[in-house]
Design a protein around this motif. Structure first.
Motif, mmCIF file in Angstrom:
data_model
loop_
_atom_site.group_PDB
_atom_site.id
_atom_site.type_symbol
_atom_site.label_atom_id
_atom_site.label_comp_id
_atom_site.label_asym_id
_atom_site.label_seq_id
_atom_site.Cartn_x
_atom_site.Cartn_y
_atom_site.Cartn_z
ATOM 1 N N GLN A 18 0.828 -1.204 0.000
ATOM 2 C CA GLN A 18 0.000 0.000 0.000
ATOM 3 C C GLN A 18 0.862 1.253 0.000
ATOM 4 N N PHE A 19 1.932 1.246 0.778
ATOM 5 C CA PHE A 19 2.812 2.404 0.854
ATOM 6 C C PHE A 19 3.497 2.661 -0.494
ATOM 7 N N VAL A 20 4.021 1.614 -1.101
ATOM 8 C CA VAL A 20 4.706 1.764 -2.393
ATOM 9 C C VAL A 20 3.727 2.252 -3.460
ATOM 10 N N LEU A 21 2.524 1.695 -3.497
ATOM 11 C CA LEU A 21 1.540 2.115 -4.495
ATOM 12 C C LEU A 21 1.086 3.562 -4.268
ATOM 13 N N SER A 22 1.032 3.995 -3.021
ATOM 14 C CA SER A 22 0.669 5.392 -2.774
ATOM 15 C C SER A 22 1.786 6.337 -3.220
ATOM 16 N N ILE A 23 3.041 5.918 -3.073
ATOM 17 C CA ILE A 23 4.164 6.723 -3.571
ATOM 18 C C ILE A 23 4.121 6.787 -5.097
ATOM 19 N N VAL A 24 3.813 5.660 -5.740
ATOM 20 C CA VAL A 24 3.705 5.632 -7.200
ATOM 21 C C VAL A 24 2.598 6.572 -7.665
ATOM 22 N N LEU A 25 1.454 6.566 -6.985
ATOM 23 C CA LEU A 25 0.361 7.467 -7.340
ATOM 24 C C LEU A 25 0.767 8.928 -7.157
ATOM 25 N N LEU A 26 1.455 9.232 -6.076
ATOM 26 C CA LEU A 26 1.931 10.592 -5.844
ATOM 27 C C LEU A 26 2.908 11.015 -6.943
#
Length: 181
Positions: A26-34
């Motif tokens: 979840q953390f990595v995917l949120s960084i990718v979205l950002l």
């Protein structure tokens, strides 16, 4: 086996690792979205205002998700693990599901998940390899002797109506005596 030894059991480690894997994902995917939103906003700023606004919105959502997921990256902060350790009586129903991908009858992979339903109506699920579900379920049966295990449509209906009724040893007269006062 004492309660403290149960928390050191290999099945509990598997569950903790699965929770950590999901939190990191979840953390990595949120960084990718950002990053994607910020890049879209910056690259299209002068060319297309619609994409720039869309990128700004995505970066705002991504930023919020980064903040939310970063605050819960420590495994001790995860709600499910805290319930299992400090308030196990809140878990009233546990069941597992296995999803198989079998195009043309050829089994490609099996993915499992374990679902936890709480007495307040909330629920958590954790993805685990299908071959580890049996070990983790047996462990949870010892950790949560009051909980109901296994999925049936009747249990699903009971959970939606009154989650407390799934607790083993539930006495419907307890609810009636509370309502009288």
């Amino acid at each position: 086996m004492s309660r403290e030894n149960l928390y050191r059991h290999p099945a509990m480690r598997m569950l903790r690792n699965a929770v950590m894997r999901e939190m990191r994902t979840q953390f990595v995917l949120s960084i990718v979205l950002l990053a994607f939103g910020s890049g879209l906003c910056i690259l299209t700023f002068k060319m297309n205002i619609v994409f720039s606004i869309l990128g700004f919105g995505l970066s705002m959502v991504g930023g919020k998700l980064v903040v939310d997921t970063a605050s819960s990256l420590r495994v001790d902060n995860h709600y499910l693990l805290n319930y299992l350790r400090y308030q196990p009586q809140q878990v009233v129903w546990v069941y597992t599901m296995i999803t198989e991908n079998t195009p043309f009858g050829i089994s490609l992979f099996r993915k499992g998940s374990i679902h936890f339903k709480l007495s307040d109506g909330s629920e958590f699920s954790v993805g685990l390899p299908a071959h580890k579900l049996k070990l983790v379920t047996k462990f949870l049966m010892r950790l949560l002797p009051h909980a109901t295990f296994g999925y049936t449509p009747d249990r699903d209906y009971t959970f939606r109506v009154s989650p407390e009724r799934l607790r083993k040893g539930y006495n419907p007269q307890d609810e009636e005596s509370e309502e009288m006062y």
